[in-house]
Enzyme design. Structure first.
Site, PDB file in Angstrom:
ATOM      1  CD  GLU A  64      -2.609  -1.278   2.581  1.00 37.50           C
ATOM      2  OE1 GLU A  64      -3.836  -1.473   2.532  1.00 37.50           O
ATOM      3  OE2 GLU A  64      -1.971  -1.166   3.644  1.00 37.50           O
ATOM      4  CG  ASP A 171       0.535 -14.977  19.200  1.00 40.10           C
ATOM      5  OD1 ASP A 171       0.188 -15.799  18.322  1.00 40.10           O
ATOM      6  OD2 ASP A 171       1.089 -13.907  18.938  1.00 40.10           O
ATOM      7  CB  THR A 210      -4.176 -10.960  15.471  1.00 40.47           C
ATOM      8  OG1 THR A 210      -5.334 -10.592  14.718  1.00 40.47           O
ATOM      9  CG2 THR A 210      -4.464 -10.822  16.966  1.00 40.47           C
ATOM     10  CB  VAL A 234      -3.400  -2.627  16.471  1.00 39.80           C
ATOM     11  CG1 VAL A 234      -2.220  -2.244  15.597  1.00 39.80           C
ATOM     12  CG2 VAL A 234      -3.457  -1.744  17.711  1.00 39.80           C
ATOM     13  CG  ASP A 237      -4.052  -4.717   7.879  1.00 40.17           C
ATOM     14  OD1 ASP A 237      -4.766  -5.702   7.576  1.00 40.17           O
ATOM     15  OD2 ASP A 237      -2.870  -4.832   8.226  1.00 40.17           O
ATOM     16  CE  LYS A 336      28.110  20.841 -14.862  1.00 40.37           C
ATOM     17  NZ  LYS A 336      29.476  21.136 -15.383  1.00 40.37           N
TER      18      LYS A 336
END
Length: 361
Positions: A64, A171, A210, A234, A237, A336
């Site tokens: 992304e 976890d 996670t 969190v 996504d 230049k």
């Protein structure tokens, strides 16, 4: 006159961490995020929702790009890849990326640096900013669901703004859960493995970070949460990827970081816009909006957006300049004769990067 590009390598980032210290660096990011978000408005900044595409052999992998324009000051663009198979298959972080700073007037690249550490740092700091506004000030127990790289900075940031005494972790990867203790040993806290119901019953603040797949959530039941619990969500996504049950969201005050983005790929995709609470910038501008909800269930929907990256990059560049860290190179080709790509380089006439000032007090 054109200037060179400042490169901050992984060794430079390590030098910054060693020179400033983890705590001071996190404190700086938290403070600057809080200040920057409180000042953010449509007249001075523009942060579109990120865009990208699925790529590679990993079906969950995406790349992304995340842009932010600070009017009159600079443009930051982060390219970030999310590849859940990286740690086990390639020995690489799940989240990789680079961050560039571009001049507003000329469009040239001013600085380029790693986005892995920056992302972890600012994501942890953002959760600390949101938690300070939404969670009870006396919160002492943190529950972490997911103990990868993001969990380290989530916990570190929370310890900078709360009197944390106890850490409960869960976890599905037991190796990650066990190694987490050593990765956060610098915090001096006892880390306890806990079943999800126990974690829910005891945690004042919960962070979910996670790699749950699209359509595979939620990662907690939400049936035994404390009435005052605050959750930093969190991990969401991608469209279809969520960590929290809709029932939890419906009973909570849900505050997104970036409403448009969160409605598309965060926890908020389970809600409609009318169900959302104030966004993070609004909370920073008016803390009373969060304070009145500190005794009820609250959720910070942290999808991560480029204003956070812009602010974190500011801090790193300022520190680098203050300490003389980084390498200036002529990355872009400036002939230049600007109308002739084949003309000799104009590098002999280049100056050094613009100076950045940092307040370290």
């Amino acid at each position: 006159m054109m200037t060179k590009t400042l490169l901050l390598s992984q060794d430079d980032i390590a030098r910054i961490i060693a020179a400033v210290g983890r705590d001071r660096l996190m404190d700086l990011i938290i403070a600057r995020l809080s200040e920057g978000l409180s000042r953010a408005d449509d007249a001075t900044s523009e942060t579109p929702a990120r865009s990208g595409f699925v790529r590679g052999e990993d079906a969950a992998g995406v790349l992304e790009w995340m842009p932010h324009h600070q009017v009159g000051q600079g443009i930051t663009i982060k390219t970030v890849a999310y590849t859940p198979s990286n740690p086990s298959v390639r020995g690489a972080p799940t989240i990789t990326g680079v961050v560039g700073r571009f001049d507003v007037i000329s469009g040239r690249l001013e600085a380029l640096t790693d986005g892995i550490f920056l992302t972890a740092l600012r994501t942890g700091a953002a959760s600390a900013v949101a938690s300070r506004l939404l969670a009870r000030p006396d919160s002492r127990v943190v529950g972490l669901i997911g103990t990868g790289a993001q969990a380290v900075t989530q916990l570190h940031a929370l310890t900078r703004v709360f009197p944390i005494e106890r850490v409960l972790v869960f976890d599905i990867c037991r190796a990650h859960q066990e190694s987490f203790r050593s990765r956060v040993e610098f915090l001096g806290l006892s880390v306890e493995a806990a079943a999800l119901p126990e974690l829910e019953r005891n945690a004042d603040i919960i962070c979910t970070a996670t790699s749950v797949g699209v359509g595979e959530g939620p990662v907690l039941a939400g049936e035994e949460l404390q009435g005052h619990a605050h959750i930093n969500a969190v991990g969401s996504d991608l469209p279809g990827k969520t960590e929290l049950p809709r029932e939890v969201l419906m009973s909570a005050l849900v505050c997104p970081d970036h409403p448009e983005q969160a409605l598309r790929e965060g926890e908020c995709q389970q809600l409609d816009r009318a169900s959302l609470g104030p966004d993070l910038a609004s909370l920073c501008r008016r803390p009373e909006l969060g304070a009145k909800s500190q005794g009820r269930l609250t959720v910070f929907d942290s999808t991560g957006f480029a204003l956070e990256d812009h602010i974190a990059l500011d801090v790193l560049l300022e520190i680098a300049n203050d300490l003389g860290i980084g390498t200036s190179i002529q990355l872009e080709h400036f002939p230049k004769d600007p109308l002739n790509p084949y003309a000799p380089s104009a590098s002999a006439g280049l100056s050094m990067p613009t100076s950045f000032d940092v307040a370290m007090s």
